[in-house]
Design an enzyme around this catalytic site. Structure first.
Site, PDB file in Angstrom:
ATOM      1  NE  ARG A 134     -43.663 -41.723 -42.797  1.00 20.55           N
ATOM      2  CZ  ARG A 134     -44.571 -42.343 -42.119  1.00 20.55           C
ATOM      3  NH1 ARG A 134     -45.764 -42.171 -42.205  1.00 20.55           N
ATOM      4  NH2 ARG A 134     -44.160 -43.513 -41.368  1.00 20.55           N
ATOM      5  CB  SER A 193     -36.420 -45.006 -46.735  1.00 21.26           C
ATOM      6  OG  SER A 193     -36.993 -43.675 -46.316  1.00 21.26           O
ATOM      7  N   GLY A 194     -34.435 -47.084 -45.714  1.00 27.53           N
ATOM      8  CA  GLY A 194     -33.967 -48.662 -46.134  1.00 27.53           C
ATOM      9  C   GLY A 194     -32.594 -49.082 -44.955  1.00 27.53           C
ATOM     10  CD1 TRP A 245     -35.096 -43.592 -41.058  1.00 30.23           C
ATOM     11  CD2 TRP A 245     -36.491 -44.613 -42.424  1.00 30.23           C
ATOM     12  NE1 TRP A 245     -34.736 -45.104 -40.940  1.00 30.23           N
ATOM     13  CE2 TRP A 245     -35.637 -45.574 -41.679  1.00 30.23           C
ATOM     14  CE3 TRP A 245     -37.346 -45.301 -43.104  1.00 30.23           C
ATOM     15  CZ2 TRP A 245     -35.474 -46.822 -42.099  1.00 30.23           C
ATOM     16  CZ3 TRP A 245     -37.380 -46.489 -43.482  1.00 30.23           C
ATOM     17  CH2 TRP A 245     -36.337 -47.370 -42.884  1.00 30.23           C
ATOM     18  CG  ASN A 263     -31.271 -48.140 -37.270  1.00 30.65           C
ATOM     19  OD1 ASN A 263     -32.304 -47.863 -37.629  1.00 30.65           O
ATOM     20  ND2 ASN A 263     -30.801 -49.110 -37.805  1.00 30.65           N
ATOM     21  CG  ASP A 306     -34.857 -50.649 -35.482  1.00 28.73           C
ATOM     22  OD1 ASP A 306     -34.384 -49.692 -36.113  1.00 28.73           O
ATOM     23  OD2 ASP A 306     -36.002 -51.129 -35.743  1.00 28.73           O
ATOM     24  CG  ASP A 308     -34.733 -45.633 -36.931  1.00 30.90           C
ATOM     25  OD1 ASP A 308     -33.924 -45.464 -37.431  1.00 30.90           O
ATOM     26  OD2 ASP A 308     -35.432 -46.422 -36.572  1.00 30.90           O
ATOM     27  NE  ARG A 333     -37.986 -46.920 -33.180  1.00 30.51           N
ATOM     28  CZ  ARG A 333     -37.939 -47.368 -34.056  1.00 30.51           C
ATOM     29  NH1 ARG A 333     -38.312 -46.627 -35.416  1.00 30.51           N
ATOM     30  NH2 ARG A 333     -38.005 -48.710 -34.365  1.00 30.51           N
TER      31      ARG A 333
END
Length: 532
Positions: A134, A193-194, A245, A263, A306, A308, A333
């Site tokens: 990003r 992240s992940g 993220w 999430n 999911d 987020d 989201r």
């Protein structure tokens, strides 16, 4: 339609352009004071400033002349060999006439007037998920970025030479680094992240001179800590998820960071984590010097789809019930739009910006109450929105000139299934199938949450981020690979240009030597438009 592909043949990567007026400098460090009050010739952070508004006060490009916008230059990422992801997913940072762009493991500095490459740095990777990066953070003469193999790397801004690196996560636990660091005072803020191995997320602050860890805030509490009562047991918390993220926003007066969290995990099958699962799927305010939490608001308690809640928490001052307020807004989201008091977290507005079907109403805090009947099931259940959500990574924008909050939205349905209904599922434990969607650009009145105007796009799919300006313009990507300028007040389309591939970041703008530039990434290409 202005088909840019015909122009590409006529333009070289290192095209030069005639400039007028006083020539400003190229290169040099970033005065920390410039992070508080960014200059018109810069875009010094992921969102342009700490507020996350992605609004520019520049007016040389405006609703009266945008049809005369022309291509200044085109920069194409070089082919660095097999395995290199050539997609500009990050927001470019512009400081002193130099643009800094990234893909995983790579950073480039290029001239903001001509696209001439100034330097390139490649990190020797030990692995990790190379899905995107990003962007960078900058302070003084140093540049910071995260790597897929879990390192924070500092480079010398002048030549790209490495200064130091420090680990920020554990590659063996399938974390990876993709977040654009945010520099706040003497802190470099990093996220992780992940979500493939059921690990808890966190946010960290590092010393800008050495990379040493200053503080860490864990998204999921430990047993006995506030919020732990929303988890069934210590084992569920130890695998709780909540990745960070996206780069946070920051209020210098309150000295508070605002971060959206991802999430909970396991992602879809949730028998092993009954409860609200704090502080996943939350908007959280943290004290910038300590990482201590000031307040939270949870858009999606006990998420199983999911969704987020990492969409940028946008900061602005406005009026609610006739009184001036310090506000924070998020188009989440899960399809809901929230306006909060950013000092206290008090909720003022909760409304749908796309039609959804997963709630039973709102609780006393203004948080949606999930409908258990819409949790994923073995025979499947129809849910709106789908897992990609009402909006995904695409950054929104808020214009103080119009008082409108803009979001590149999607209305969708999908069937959600689980295939692991045990008491302790792991990993995802389910999936979605058969999605239907339609896309539109929306302007939201923050006082009421009502849609002021909506511009439908002609197809579903990737759209890109947003930029608003004092020239009464809103720049957006559409699913047909166009960069579009609209009247920010009415939503009337004014101009567009086809980029041949979908916009892969959010557009930005800056002014150099008397010219205002508009910069946008699409795949492996960076386009600079200019008003001559």
């Amino acid at each position: 339609m202005k088909l840019l592909s015909t122009l590409f043949l006529a333009l070289s990567t290192f095209a030069s352009m005639q400039v007028a007026g006083q020539v400003q400098q190229t290169g040099g460090g970033l005065d920390p004071a410039a992070l508080l009050h960014p200059a018109p010739d810069s875009w010094p952070t992921y969102n342009g400033d700490y507020s996350g508004r992605r609004f520019s006060a520049l007016t040389k490009i405006n609703d009266r002349n945008v049809k005369s916008l022309s291509l200044a230059w085109l920069y194409q990422l070089p082919n660095m060999g097999e395995g290199m992801l050539r997609r500009i997913a990050g927001t470019p940072v512009v400081v002193n006439g130099v643009i800094y762009i990234t893909v995983p493991d790579h950073v480039w500095a290029i001239d903001a007037r001509t696209s001439r490459a100034l330097w390139h740095y490649e990190w020797t990777s030990k692995g990790g998920i190379h899905i995107g990066n990003r962007g960078v953070g900058i302070l003084g003469n140093s540049l910071y970025f995260e790597t897929p193999d879990c390192n924070l790397v500092a480079l010398n801004l002048a030549d790209g030479k490495k200064l130091w690196s420090q680990p920020v996560c554990d590659l063996d636990q399938m974390y990876y680094g993709s977040v654009a660091p945010l520099v706040v005072k003497n802190h470099v803020i990093t996220g992780v992240s992940g979500d493939d191995l059921d690990r808890p997320g966190f946010l960290e602050a590092h010393d800008p001179e050495t990379g040493a860890l200053q503080w860490r805030w864990s998204v999921v509490p430990k047993p006995g800590e506030p919020g732990s009562e929303t988890w069934p047991n210590a084992d569920a918390m130890a695998h709780g998820g909540g990745m960070t993220w996206i780069s946070p926003t920051y209020d210098p007066e309150l000295n508070l960071l605002y971060v959206g969290t991802g999430n909970p995990q396991p992602v879809i099958a949730a028998n092993g984590r009954k409860g609200a699962n704090l502080y996943t799927e939350s908007i959280v305010a943290l004290h910038a010097d300590t990482g201590k939490m000031a307040w939270y608001f949870q858009p999606s308690p006990h998420d199983t789809h999911d969704w987020d809640a990492v969409q940028t928490p946008v900061l602005f001052d406005g009026e609610i019930d006739g009184k001036p307020r310090k506000l924070l807004a998020q188009a989440s989201r899960n399809g809901w739009f929230f306006v909060l008091d950013r000092e206290t977290g008090k909720n003022y507005v909760s409304s749908e910006f796309v039609k959804t079907n997963w709630t039973k109403g709102l609780d006393a805090k203004g948080q949606p109450i999930p409908n258990p009947a819409k949790e994923p099931q073995i025979p499947g259940v129809l849910v709106s929105p789908d897992a990609s959500g009402g909006v995904n990574w695409e950054p929104p924008t808020y214009s103080p000139a119009t008082g409108l909050f803009y979001v590149n939205a999607t209305r969708s349905y999908s069937m959600f299934y689980i295939y692991d209904d045990s008491d302790k599922p792991e990993g995802w434990g389910g999936h979605q199938m058969g999605s239907w969607s339609q896309t539109m650009l929306e302007a939201i009145d923050y006082r009421t949450g009502k849609i002021k105007w909506s511009h439908p796009w002609e197809a579903p799919g990737n759209k890109g981020g947003l930029l608003s300006t004092a020239g009464n313009l809103l720049f957006a990507g559409d699913p047909n690979n166009n960069l579009v300028a609209l009247d920010a007040t009415t939503g009337q389309p004014l101009w567009h240009a086809n980029l041949s591939t979908g916009m892969s970041n959010g557009p930005i703008t800056y002014e150099l030597d008397g010219h205002q530039y508009l910069l946008v990434g699409a795949g492996d290409k960076l386009f600079a438009f200019v008003m001559n």
